[in-house]
Enzyme design. Structure first.
Site, PDB file in Angstrom:
ATOM      1  N   HIS A 166      12.773 -24.742 -28.288  1.00  9.53           N
ATOM      2  CA  HIS A 166      13.117 -26.180 -28.537  1.00  9.53           C
ATOM      3  C   HIS A 166      11.588 -26.993 -28.138  1.00  9.53           C
ATOM      4  O   HIS A 166      11.872 -28.393 -27.713  1.00  9.53           O
ATOM      5  CB  HIS A 166      14.187 -26.468 -27.267  1.00  9.53           C
ATOM      6  CG  HIS A 166      15.166 -25.761 -27.280  1.00  9.53           C
ATOM      7  ND1 HIS A 166      16.529 -26.358 -27.630  1.00  9.53           N
ATOM      8  CD2 HIS A 166      15.574 -24.460 -26.967  1.00  9.53           C
ATOM      9  CE1 HIS A 166      17.287 -25.627 -27.809  1.00  9.53           C
ATOM     10  NE2 HIS A 166      16.975 -24.243 -27.260  1.00  9.53           N
ATOM     11  N   ASP A 379       7.192 -34.526 -28.431  1.00  6.95           N
ATOM     12  CA  ASP A 379       8.447 -34.075 -28.688  1.00  6.95           C
ATOM     13  C   ASP A 379       8.521 -33.366 -29.578  1.00  6.95           C
ATOM     14  O   ASP A 379       8.610 -33.475 -30.804  1.00  6.95           O
ATOM     15  CB  ASP A 379       8.489 -35.606 -28.407  1.00  6.95           C
ATOM     16  CG  ASP A 379       9.551 -34.887 -27.405  1.00  6.95           C
ATOM     17  OD1 ASP A 379      10.250 -34.047 -26.981  1.00  6.95           O
ATOM     18  OD2 ASP A 379      10.081 -36.033 -27.066  1.00  6.95           O
TER      19      ASP A 379
END
Ligand code: ADQ
Length: 483
Positions: A166, A379
Site C-alpha cells: 500500500h 504517499d
C-alpha cells in the site's frame, strides 16, 4: 485457537482485522466494521469466494476467538504489549515506514525490533497456512507482513500467494540501508505475484532483486533458484488502489450529506472559498509545508479570512511513536501561531480538527470544500484525493495534488504541485482558487471518469486476476523434491 478444521478458498492477511472493538452504551463490547476502502473492496471479493481474514484485533494481549462478521471468517492474531512496541511501532513504523517514504525522518534500526517482526510474521503465516484450502489463494497486505509470503510457501507449497504494497517501494539506494534487506526481498519472493501502487515502485523492487541478489529480471518478472533448487519466476507490477466510487457518489448525493455540507459552509461564515486538508497526522503528508505556504499567503494578503477559510482535519495516528508526537506538537504550535496572528473574534484563520469522523461527515466536508489540498512529500496512493473526486457529483471543486503521490499518476487534470517548493505551492493554491469555473469543471469531470472506471472493486479483481495468471510454479517438481 481451533478452526475446527474449516478451510477457505481465499485467505487475506493484513496487520489489522477489518473490524474495530467498540463499547456500546450498555457497556458491552461489540465489533464494528472499520470504515475504509480496503474493507469495502475485500467485502465484494470475499462474498464471491469463501473468504477468511487473518489480522490483529487492535488490542494487545490474548486474541479473541475467531468469529464471523458480514459473512467473513475473522481469525485474530495475538500481539503482546512488547510485540506491539517492537513489531508494529518499532520495526514497521520506526524502521520500514521512514525508509519506504524517502527517509523524511531518520529510520531507527534495532535488532530486537527485527526479531519481533520475524516472530509476528511467522505467527501470521502459521494462521494463514492453517486456514487456506488445498490450492487456495492467499492475499497478503502491506509492509508489516513482508516475510509472510515465503513463510507461507514453506508451510503450504500448494497455495497461490499474492502481496500488495500500500505504500511506496523505495529506490534501492535507500532500501539498501536496511540491515535485513536481503531477508525482506527473500520474504517477498515467496509470493507468485507482487502488486505495487506505481510502475516506479515495481521497478524499484525489481532493481533491488538485481542489485542485492544478482537475480535476473526480464520485463516485470524476476527469475531465481529458490529453496531446494526449484526454479521460480515472480511477477511484480503496478495495480493502483482506488475507492468505492459508486458508494461514495451515492453517499454524497443523499439529502443528509448535501444539507450537512451547506451547514458546514454556513457555520464557517459562508466563505467565498473553503479550502480543506484531510490527512492522518503523519510527517509524510506534508502538513507542515502546507501550513507554511498558507501562513505566507495570509501574510501577503493573497488569502484573507473570513473570505477564505482553511479547514485542516488531522486524524490521530501512531501517537506512541516519538516522531508522531513531535509532529503533532509542531503542527498544533503552528496552528496556534497562525490563529493568534491572523484570527479575529468569531473568525479563525485556520480551523484545525484532530478527530476521526464517520464516512458521511467526511463526504459532507468534501462536498463543502472548494479546494482540497493534498500535498504529501511521499504517499503510496492517497485515497483522500480519489474520495474527493468521487464525492463531487456536482462537478465542482478543485484538487491541488502533490506529484509525490501515487494518485498524481492517474489524476492528470489536478493542480499539480511540488510541496517542497513553498513558492510554487503558494502559486498553485492561488491558481486553483482563481481558476475559471469552466476549467475546474472540465478537470473534475475527467478525474471523475478516471476514478469511476478504476474503482476499488476493479482494483481487487485486477489483483486476483494477475495473481491467478502469475507464472506457473512447478508444483509437481516441488512435490517430488519435498515429498
Ligand atoms: P494512509 O496513509 O492512511 O493509507 P490515505 O490513502 O489518504 O492514507 O487513506 C486515509 C483514509 O483515512 C481515507 O480513506 C480517509 O477518508 C480516511 N480519513 C482520513 N482522515 C479521517 C478522519 N479525520 N476521519 C475519518 N476518516 C479519515 C495507506 C497509504 C496510502 C494508500 C492507502 C491505501 O499510506 O498511500 O493510499 O494506504 O492503499
Amino acid at each position: 485457537m481451533s478452526t475446527s478444521g474449516k478451510t477457505f478458498d481465499l485467505v487475506v492477511a493484513a496487520n489489522r482485522l477489518p473490524v474495530d472493538r467498540v463499547v456500546a452504551s450498555d457497556g458491552s463490547k461489540q465489533w464494528r466494521r472499520s470504515p475504509g476502502g480496503l474493507v469495502t473492496a475485500m467485502e465484494s471479493v470475499m462474498s464471491e469466494h469463501d473468504g477468511a481474514w487473518v489480522g490483529w484485533s487492535g488490542e494487545a494481549g490474548d486474541a479473541p476467538e475467531p468469529f464471523v462478521e458480514n459473512g467473513m471468517y475473522l481469525r485474530p492474531v495475538p500481539l503482546s504489549e512488547d510485540e506491539l512496541q517492537q513489531y508494529y511501532e518499532g520495526f514497521s513504523n520506526g524502521t520500514l515506514w521512514p525508509i519506504f517514504h524517502d527517509v523524511i525522518v531518520p529510520a531507527t534500526f534495532h535488532r530486537q525490533w527485527w526479531y519481533a517482526y520475524e516472530r509476528v510474521n511467522r505467527r501470521f503465516a502459521e494462521a494463514v497456512a492453517e486456514l487456506a484450502a488445498d490450492s487456495g489463494t492467499v492475499w497478503v497486505h502491506d509492509y508489516q507482513l513482508q516475510l509472510v509470503p515465503a513463510m507461507v510457501r514453506e508451510l503450504r507449497p500448494d497455495v497461490r500467494i499474492g502481496w500488495f504494497n500500500h505504500i511506496p517501494f523505495p529506490p534501492v539506494e535507500l532500501f539498501a540501508q536496511l540491515p535485513w534487506r536481503k531477508a525482506l526481498v527473500e520474504g517477498l519472493l515467496g509470493a507468485d505475484f507482487l502488486g505495487f501502487q506505481r510502475v516506479a515502485d515495481a521497478h524499484n523492487f525489481l532493481r533491488a532483486c538485481r542489485r542485492l541478489h544478482a537475480f535476473t529480471t526480464r520485463g516485470d518478472t524476476v527469475s531465481f533458484t529458490g529453496k531446494r533448487g526449484v526454479q521460480r519466476v515472480v511477477r511484480a507490477s503496478a495495480i493502483p488502489i482506488s475507492v468505492d466510487f459508486k458508494g461514495l457518489d451515492a453517499l454524497a448525493r443523499t439529502p443528509e450529506v448535501v444539507a450537512r455540507a451547506q451547514q458546514i459552509r454556513e457555520s464557517l461564515g459562508n466563505p467565498a472559498t473553503l479550502l480543506l486538508g484531510v490527512d492522518r497526522l503523519d510527517y509524510t503528508k506534508g502538513i507542515r509545508h502546507r501550513l507554511k505556504a498558507y501562513a505566507e499567503l495570509l501574510t501577503e494578503g493573497a488569502v484573507a479570512p473570513p473570505r477564505e477559510v482553511f479547514v485542516q482535519v488531522a486524524t490521530p495516528s501512531r501517537e506512541r511513536v516519538d516522531a508522531y508526537r513531535e509532529l503533532r506538537a509542531e503542527v498544533e504550535g503552528e496552528v496556534g501561531r497562525v490563529n493568534g496572528e491572523f484570527g479575529r473574534i468569531g473568525h479563525l484563520a485556520l480551523q484545525y480538527l484532530h478527530h476521526s469522523y464517520p464516512r458521511s461527515e467526511m463526504a459532507a466536508l468534501y462536498v463543502a470544500a472548494d479546494v482540497l489540498l493534498v500535498t504529501p512529500l511521499r504517499d503510496g496512493m492517497n485515497l483522500v484525493a480519489k474520495e474527493y473526486v468521487a464525492c463531487r457529483h456536482d462537478g465542482g471543486g478543485a484538487l491541488v495534488l502533490s506529484e509525490f503521490t501515487g494518485a498524481f499518476h492517474e489524476l492528470h487534470q489536478a493542480y499539480v504541485c511540488n510541496p517542497h517548493d513553498i513558492e510554487g505551492l503558494k502559486q498553485t493554491i492561488i491558481r486553483a482558487l482563481k481558476a475559471p469555473e469552466g476549467e475546474r469543471r472540465r478537470a473534475m469531470k475527467a478525474m471523475r471518469r478516471r476514478v469511476a472506471d478504476h474503482d476499488v472493486q476493479r482494483w481487487a479483481s485486477r489483483f486476483l486476476e494477475a495473481l491467478a495468471a502469475a507464472p506457473e510454479r512447478p508444483v509437481r517438481q516441488l512435490a517430488e523434491v519435498t515429498g
